[in-house]
Write an enzyme that holds these catalytic residues in place. Sequence first.
Site, mmCIF file in Angstrom:
data_model
loop_
_atom_site.group_PDB
_atom_site.id
_atom_site.type_symbol
_atom_site.label_atom_id
_atom_site.label_comp_id
_atom_site.label_asym_id
_atom_site.label_seq_id
_atom_site.Cartn_x
_atom_site.Cartn_y
_atom_site.Cartn_z
ATOM 1 N N HIS B 251 0.788 -1.242 0.000
ATOM 2 C CA HIS B 251 0.000 0.000 0.000
ATOM 3 C C HIS B 251 0.821 1.294 0.000
ATOM 4 O O HIS B 251 0.827 2.056 0.965
ATOM 5 C CB HIS B 251 -1.058 0.019 1.109
ATOM 6 N N ASP B 324 -6.712 -4.338 0.298
ATOM 7 C CA ASP B 324 -6.320 -3.992 1.672
ATOM 8 C C ASP B 324 -7.518 -4.129 2.613
ATOM 9 O O ASP B 324 -7.642 -3.391 3.594
ATOM 10 C CB ASP B 324 -5.749 -2.575 1.729
#
Lengths: 329, 444
Positions: B251, B324
């Site tokens: 991320h 995520d």
Amino acid sequence: MTAPQTPSSSGRPSAFFPHRHLLGIEALSADEIGRLLDLADQYANMAKDDERARRLLRNRTVMNLFFEDSTRTRTSFEVAALRLGADVINMSVGTSSIKKGETLLDTAMTLNAMKPDVLVVRHGDSGAVSLLSQKVDGAVINAGDGRHEHPTQALLDALTIRRRLGRLNGLLVAICGDVLHSRVARSNILLLSKMGARIRVIAPTTLLPGNVDRFGVEVFTDMRKGLKDVDIVMMLRLQIERMQGAYVPSIREYFHFFGLDYDKLAAAKPNALIMHPGPMNRGVEIDSEVADDINRSVIREQVEMGVAVRMACLDALTRPLTGEKGTAQ
Amino acid sequence: MTSQQQQQRPPKRQVRPLALVNAHLIDPASKRDEQGGVLVEDGVIRDIGTQITKHQVPEGAEIVDCGGHVLAPGLVDMRVQLREPGDEHQETIETGSLAAAAGGVTSMVCLPNTNPVIDDVAGVEFIARRARETKRAKVYCYGALTKGLEGKDIVEMGLLHESGALGFTDALSAIADSQVMRRALSYARTFDLLVVQHPEEPRMAAGGAMNSGELSSRLGLAGIPACAEVMMIERDLHLVRMSGGRYHVAHVSTAAAVDKIREAKQEGLRITCDTAPPYFSLNEAEVGDYRTFAKLSPPLRGEADRRAIAAAVAEGVIDAIASDHAPLDVESKRVPFAQAVPGVIGLETLLPVSLELYHKGLMPLIDLMRCLTCRPADILGLPQGRLAKGAPADMVLFDPDRPHRLDAEKFRSKSKNSPYDTRPVQGKVLQTFVDGRLVFTADA
């Protein structure tokens, strides 16, 4: 035999072995290594109570100075010196004045004043034996300094191989395990390369020294690939404290991927020899059955050759005192 | 092939071949972008191309008319949290798989930050067994990089990998100790395993609740500086250079990190990275009136960083988009902002929100699909993520243009912490197939 010369430092290095000390394999030429091995070979064939040998170092003093614990190497040097008739004194760390704060060089000066002819020294710091050798009059034999060198181990390994296979040149040798922390590995890489063997190192990446490929060895992280067609499998000891997460996650994982068992050994040549400098961790770097295989394992022979090699080293370094004679001519 | 992959083969032989016809085939791996069909037998793609029409299929085949919609490889989501074992009130492998199928995700990799932590062979085998029982999306896992996620001692990476762990990461924590990270990368190199890092210098981020800047100052919230991300990446790059290991940055959220990763790739280091939709579709302004559903780790950044992340996906510097997915219960979020647990769910919004990059004209659809399918599959070493003969028939059928409004109440996920509730989007998953089995059909 001529009367002993004093002080011992007056002797110039002999033609047979033109070095005052034996600090490592690095300084030796292939010829010199070959001569030491020939001499050791003769000692290996000699009866242990040979009378000529017994007289060689009579009235000479060999001092074993071990700053690191050792049973095998120290005993091996002691036996070698006794078979050559020398007086042997053992100093180990537990009784040394280092514990009282004396520096290495002060210790060296103190011991030097007692006029030993040969000092056999082991120290935990790389380069410490070389430093000490600059301050003493007698000959110094490096019995292992830190992660640097352990020349007599490499010599006894070479002698063991030579007596079994008749040569070193052209052999394919795999050195497996904790290469990073191993002085045995470094000395063996140096010696075997000089003698024309091809060397592979096999280890998890965490146990390989940085830039190890620049040592002139082939690097493997997979035992089955690295052991393919090798003549010699040299296992290294893995210290217990290094298998609990920092370098290797667990003993179980290490043995699964890097422990020598018959399954992995199948990749090597059918008659490949198995070596280990000892002491072994059975079930960590080597399977018990493999270690005890009388047809493949030469681990006990290595110990036997250790005495012969150390007799040869003591003989070679004292030639200036003994008048170039030696015994095993 | 790992045991986990073997275990996820269909339990019995599929009786009838399946023909999906009249589809817009998009397969980034082969650059295929054409009208045609796919023929599936025994859970595997047997044939693909323009020649497969409803008039030319084997006798007895079940025919699905795709209505001209996009048929692509099922999405491969390389970063989810499924909360099992340990926090089954927030999500389970069962509910997470339902959400995945609804989102067009056919393979996903869960993080090891469960209770207990997945740091031994038994943990990896537990996930494999639960995934097998669930039979929807394929569920894989990462192993912890260090025992107990404590950042100290490396796990049995070789044995865990043999049992099916696809890579190693300490999940939401960065490895703070440089020597530990160095050895972890080095040890992973022994078996050529993937190490995934949460890129955040922990001391810089400690106590922070949102992105550091004017807004955090005005709101009176402790900030996490954007540079905390690139600092950790730069340190790791030195270690990657030394060890030669495979390193993946999870991320990515800042422009500075993108620049460093681009440089490192040009240098030839074995580095890859992903981002998640919030980092290219939302910015720190979402926090607004202390909205805890906009609290993420790493935090939503400023607008310049958001634009840089969107551009980096289009450019290809960012390899993959992962959901995520971080399911959290109400108790974790209905608290003062500083105390709220960071994280948002994402499995069911991954595709429609990612499609915004395509609809805004930033990148062609096929390039976007690469970030969601074959690229993450390649990083993970999985054979799926492609429409190719012999590949597993994991596919998603979707209408990339259909407008609709996201509704968190309708999500299959057990938790509803989505920052996208009520967001108007374009693009809807119609059907999802795993090994040729229909695992999801959208309501009409």
